[in-house]
Design an enzyme around this catalytic site. Structure first.
Site, PDB file in Angstrom:
ATOM      1  N   CYS A 268     -10.721  81.219  67.318  1.00 42.04           N
ATOM      2  CA  CYS A 268      -9.912  80.126  67.875  1.00 42.04           C
ATOM      3  C   CYS A 268     -10.610  78.769  67.855  1.00 42.04           C
ATOM      4  O   CYS A 268      -9.997  77.757  68.210  1.00 42.04           O
ATOM      5  CB  CYS A 268      -9.502  80.464  69.297  1.00 42.04           C
ATOM      6  SG  CYS A 268      -8.906  82.155  69.482  1.00 42.04           S
TER       7      CYS A 268
ATOM      8  N   HIS B  47      -8.488  73.925  75.967  1.00 39.82           N
ATOM      9  CA  HIS B  47      -8.205  75.129  75.178  1.00 39.82           C
ATOM     10  C   HIS B  47      -6.990  75.819  75.792  1.00 39.82           C
ATOM     11  O   HIS B  47      -6.081  76.215  75.079  1.00 39.82           O
ATOM     12  CB  HIS B  47      -9.428  76.037  75.152  1.00 39.82           C
ATOM     13  CG  HIS B  47      -9.317  77.146  74.166  1.00 39.82           C
ATOM     14  ND1 HIS B  47      -9.081  76.928  72.823  1.00 39.82           N
ATOM     15  CD2 HIS B  47      -9.385  78.489  74.315  1.00 39.82           C
ATOM     16  CE1 HIS B  47      -9.013  78.094  72.194  1.00 39.82           C
ATOM     17  NE2 HIS B  47      -9.195  79.058  73.072  1.00 39.82           N
TER      18      HIS B  47
ATOM     19  N   GLU C 174     -12.407  77.681  82.028  1.00 37.66           N
ATOM     20  CA  GLU C 174     -12.432  76.326  81.477  1.00 37.66           C
ATOM     21  C   GLU C 174     -12.416  75.285  82.585  1.00 37.66           C
ATOM     22  O   GLU C 174     -13.159  74.297  82.534  1.00 37.66           O
ATOM     23  CB  GLU C 174     -11.247  76.116  80.533  1.00 37.66           C
ATOM     24  CG  GLU C 174     -11.242  74.751  79.862  1.00 37.66           C
ATOM     25  CD  GLU C 174     -10.236  74.638  78.730  1.00 37.66           C
ATOM     26  OE1 GLU C 174     -10.336  73.677  77.950  1.00 37.66           O
ATOM     27  OE2 GLU C 174      -9.343  75.509  78.625  1.00 37.66           O
TER      28      GLU C 174
ATOM     29  N   LYS D  80      -0.686  74.099  74.059  1.00 38.88           N
ATOM     30  CA  LYS D  80      -0.324  75.464  73.647  1.00 38.88           C
ATOM     31  C   LYS D  80       0.946  75.930  74.359  1.00 38.88           C
ATOM     32  O   LYS D  80       1.637  76.818  73.881  1.00 38.88           O
ATOM     33  CB  LYS D  80      -1.462  76.430  73.925  1.00 38.88           C
ATOM     34  CG  LYS D  80      -2.656  76.301  72.989  1.00 38.88           C
ATOM     35  CD  LYS D  80      -3.718  77.339  73.316  1.00 38.88           C
ATOM     36  CE  LYS D  80      -4.893  77.259  72.360  1.00 38.88           C
ATOM     37  NZ  LYS D  80      -5.706  76.042  72.560  1.00 38.88           N
TER      38      LYS D  80
ATOM     39  N   HIS E  82      -0.463  79.259  70.525  1.00 35.67           N
ATOM     40  CA  HIS E  82      -1.875  79.291  70.149  1.00 35.67           C
ATOM     41  C   HIS E  82      -1.974  79.525  68.642  1.00 35.67           C
ATOM     42  O   HIS E  82      -1.701  80.618  68.160  1.00 35.67           O
ATOM     43  CB  HIS E  82      -2.579  80.413  70.915  1.00 35.67           C
ATOM     44  CG  HIS E  82      -4.062  80.384  70.829  1.00 35.67           C
ATOM     45  ND1 HIS E  82      -4.748  79.747  69.815  1.00 35.67           N
ATOM     46  CD2 HIS E  82      -5.017  80.923  71.640  1.00 35.67           C
ATOM     47  CE1 HIS E  82      -6.052  79.894  69.999  1.00 35.67           C
ATOM     48  NE2 HIS E  82      -6.231  80.604  71.114  1.00 35.67           N
TER      49      HIS E  82
ATOM     50  N   PHE F 147     -12.906  83.654  70.858  1.00 33.33           N
ATOM     51  CA  PHE F 147     -13.411  85.013  70.944  1.00 33.33           C
ATOM     52  C   PHE F 147     -14.738  85.072  70.174  1.00 33.33           C
ATOM     53  O   PHE F 147     -14.902  84.423  69.148  1.00 33.33           O
ATOM     54  CB  PHE F 147     -12.429  85.995  70.316  1.00 33.33           C
ATOM     55  CG  PHE F 147     -11.306  86.419  71.227  1.00 33.33           C
ATOM     56  CD1 PHE F 147     -11.294  86.076  72.560  1.00 33.33           C
ATOM     57  CD2 PHE F 147     -10.253  87.177  70.739  1.00 33.33           C
ATOM     58  CE1 PHE F 147     -10.266  86.478  73.401  1.00 33.33           C
ATOM     59  CE2 PHE F 147      -9.220  87.585  71.565  1.00 33.33           C
ATOM     60  CZ  PHE F 147      -9.229  87.231  72.896  1.00 33.33           C
TER      61      PHE F 147
END
Length: 402
Positions: free
Chosen positions: A162, A294, A305, A326, A331, A390
């Protein structure tokens, strides 16, 4: 060190087939997430996504090109045409020899993998098309941009889940800043919305069945999207000399690794990337007004976050605006940072903060100004764009109004 500016932007995603459509949708807080439309979707437990609708590849590319272009490559070329067209650059001579392409993608030609696994395993075919490998390889889109626009300088693909496009744009920025290249085409593209692509993500049990609600206490997971965001990063004096329109200046970046867990995010790793971007750009925390988060809509990401932002910005965290687009376009995995960079440009250039839509319930672990549900007008001089992947790989970009 050279100054680096953005002189061209292009996109295709669930909100729009170009930049003006996308920014209009962001200003309106429009949701591009809806029912998925592809083969065997009825076999999936997750049936929603930020799918690009109304896109006809056959009208844009000829038959020979279609044998080489996976959907993620098609998206890349559409967005690159818009970005390079806006920049007004023609890559010839020394400029062509030194300029290159750095793109991000997590999966590459996922639709091509999916189609050909079906052909071999389900339909029992013993042959596949001879161009399957060059069609599905992660660097296909990068190579086709290079060939289409005569870009002969450093060109490659970054694949860090990502954070892929933020890592890619960081590399392109560093190349221009160091003087290695006068201009670079950069960004990311992704198209995982096919049966196999969604089925794989279902296995992680991080997907929402109804909506993406970042930072809202009742959030229940992420929603996949697809598309591309492509930019022209150019050395400031080079752009100024030719009278190019400057959208924003890229002033710093940082990358970090959590080195802890393959899927669970780390507050410390995210905070190091945010703080590092500020240090690289020689910014103080109070200089920043907006962060494009994010913000995946998962319980783990959002609270981690927000905690990282609070750690880095301290008392100034209460004065920040932080939103996740998003919630509107889904995403986009490896392309997500590229499309989200448009929200930072809009904040800096137009003074409009894209909202976090779908926000319903306050979460004390996400107690920041998340610009809920409606866009906001605000003067912004500096913006950050976060990407936390990830594998614990993080990349943060810092942009400034010119």
């Amino acid at each position: 060190m050279k100054r680096v500016v953005i002189t061209g932007a292009g996109t295709i995603n669930a909100l729009g087939h170009d930049v003006p459509e996308t920014l209009e949708a962001m200003r309106e807080g429009r949701c591009g997430i809806g029912p998925l439309e592809f083969r065997d979707v009825d076999r999936l437990s997750i049936a929603i996504g930020g799918q690009v609708k109304g896109f006809e590849a056959e009208g844009r590319f000829n038959r020979q090109q279609m044998t080489l272009y996976d959907r993620f490559t098609q998206f890349t070329l559409v967005a690159a045409k818009e970005a390079i067209g806006q920049a007004g650059l023609e890559f010839t001579g020394e400029l062509a020899a030194r300029a290159g392409v750095v793109l991000g993608t997590a999966g590459g030609g996922v639709s091509t993998w999916d189609d050909n696994y079906r052909a071999v395993y389900e339909e029992g075919k013993n042959r596949v098309h001879p161009f399957v490998v060059p069609k599905l390889m992660n660097n296909a889109a990068c190579s086709h941009i290079s060939m289409e626009y005569n870009l002969k300088g450093p060109s490659f693909t970054v694949s860090t889940a990502c954070a892929s496009s933020n890592h890619a744009m960081a590399q392109a920025f560093q190349m221009v800043r160091s003087g290695m290249a006068p201009a670079m085409v950069t960004g990311g593209s992704e198209s995982m919305l096919c049966f196999g692509g969604v089925k794989a993500w279902e296995g992680l049990r991080v997907m929402s069945k109804d909506a993406c609600r970042p930072f809202s206490a009742n959030r229940n997971g992420m929603v996949q999207g697809e598309g591309a965001g492509i930019f022209v990063f150019e050395e400031y004096e080079h752009a100024k000399k030719r009278g190019a329109e400057i959208l924003a200046e890229v002033v710093g970046y940082a990358m970090s690794s959590d080195a802890s867990d393959i899927v669970m995010p780390s507050k410390q790793g995210a905070a190091r990337a945010i703080a590092g971007a500020l240090a690289d750009a020689r910014l103080n925390p109070e200089d920043v007004r907006y962060i494009n988060a994010h913000g995946t809509g998962t319980a783990a990401n959002d609270k981690t976050e927000c905690a990282a932002v609070a750690d880095v910005f301290g008392r100034h965290a209460d004065e920040l605006m932080i939103s996740s687009t998003k919630s509107m376009h889904g995403h986009l995995i490896g392309a997500t940072g590229a499309v989200e960079l448009l929200a930072c440009i809009m904040a800096l250039r137009d003074g409009v903060i894209a909202p976090t839509i779908g926000y319903e319930e306050f979460d004390p672990e996400c107690a920041l100004d998340v610009v809920p549900n409606e866009a906001r007008e605000a003067k912004v001089g500096v913006a950050l764009s976060n990407a936390f992947a990830f594998g614990g790989l993080n990349a943060v970009l810092a942009l400034r109004k010119v």
